[in-house]
Design a protein around this motif. Structure first.
Motif, short mmCIF file in Angstrom:
data_model
loop_
_atom_site.label_atom_id
_atom_site.label_comp_id
_atom_site.label_asym_id
_atom_site.label_seq_id
_atom_site.Cartn_x
_atom_site.Cartn_y
_atom_site.Cartn_z
N ILE A 50 4.59 1.48 2.78
CA ILE A 50 4.14 1.61 4.17
C ILE A 50 3.20 2.80 4.29
O ILE A 50 3.57 3.94 3.98
CB ILE A 50 5.35 1.80 5.11
CG1 ILE A 50 6.38 0.70 4.85
CG2 ILE A 50 4.91 1.82 6.55
CD1 ILE A 50 7.76 1.02 5.36
N LYS A 51 1.98 2.51 4.74
CA LYS A 51 0.97 3.56 4.96
C LYS A 51 0.67 3.64 6.45
O LYS A 51 0.67 2.63 7.15
CB LYS A 51 -0.30 3.24 4.18
CG LYS A 51 -0.09 3.21 2.69
CD LYS A 51 -1.36 2.86 1.96
CE LYS A 51 -1.10 2.78 0.47
NZ LYS A 51 -2.26 2.30 -0.25
N ALA A 67 1.65 13.52 4.77
CA ALA A 67 0.27 13.06 4.73
C ALA A 67 -0.07 12.53 3.34
O ALA A 67 0.34 13.11 2.33
CB ALA A 67 -0.68 14.20 5.11
N TYR A 68 -0.77 11.42 3.32
CA TYR A 68 -1.25 10.78 2.09
C TYR A 68 -0.12 10.26 1.20
O TYR A 68 -0.33 10.02 0.02
CB TYR A 68 -2.17 11.72 1.30
CG TYR A 68 -3.27 12.29 2.15
CD1 TYR A 68 -4.30 11.49 2.64
CD2 TYR A 68 -3.26 13.65 2.50
CE1 TYR A 68 -5.30 12.02 3.44
CE2 TYR A 68 -4.26 14.19 3.30
CZ TYR A 68 -5.27 13.36 3.77
OH TYR A 68 -6.25 13.89 4.57
N GLN A 69 1.06 10.09 1.75
CA GLN A 69 2.21 9.55 1.01
C GLN A 69 2.74 8.33 1.76
O GLN A 69 2.63 8.24 2.98
CB GLN A 69 3.33 10.60 0.91
CG GLN A 69 2.97 11.83 0.11
CD GLN A 69 2.74 11.52 -1.35
OE1 GLN A 69 3.52 10.78 -1.96
NE2 GLN A 69 1.68 12.06 -1.92
N PRO A 70 3.32 7.39 1.05
CA PRO A 70 3.94 6.25 1.74
C PRO A 70 5.09 6.73 2.64
O PRO A 70 5.76 7.71 2.34
CB PRO A 70 4.48 5.37 0.60
CG PRO A 70 3.77 5.84 -0.63
CD PRO A 70 3.41 7.27 -0.40
#
Length: 149
Positions: free
Chosen positions: A23-24, A56-59
């Protein structure tokens, strides 16, 4: 407690996580048709409340607390829908549903659940209710709503 918009996010995240999807925030924003900035704010609030882990920038990952809440929200929504079906409420259904979601206490929802389970166990009650509701009522409890000027 979560706002109704945060509830939508949490339910969606839960369903995606149950499907094993990564999930982004950008994809979540697109799927829910929400601006990315609002989506990120919602994710940050849910992270602060420990329903999800958002970096931030992680699933996005859902916590056990988030899973429990999502399961409750889904079951509550299904219960309310079934109750409204029993009542044959069609006018302003979505508004009624939202109002019930926001304002009924857990205790009131448990009473609704008992009623729905009772009706499931004795389905002839629905038929009798439908016959009753088609007739003109002689006994009334609720006074007519005054007309607005």
């Amino acid at each position: 407690m979560l706002s109704s918009s945060l509830e939508q996010y949490l339910i969606h995240i839960y369903k995606l996580s149950e499907q094993g999807q990564e999930i982004k925030s950008s994809e979540l924003s697109t799927e829910l048709n929400m601006p990315l900035k609002k989506t990120i704010q919602a994710l940050q609030r849910m992270h602060f409340q420990k329903y999800i882990v958002y970096l931030a920038y992680q699933p996005i990952t859902i916590t056990d607390k988030g899973k429990e809440m999502a399961k409750y929200l889904i079951s509550r929504d299904e219960l309310i829908d079934e109750f409204l079906d029993i009542l044959q409420l069609t006018n302003n259904r979505e508004e009624e549903r939202e109002g019930m979601k926001q304002f009924l206490s857990y205790e009131a929802l448990e009473s609704v659940e008992r009623f729905v389970c009772f009706v499931r166990q004795y389905p002839e009650i629905i038929n009798r209710y439908r016959l009753y509701s088609k007739r003109k009522m002689r006994i009334k409890i609720l006074e007519p709503l005054p007309e607005e000027e």
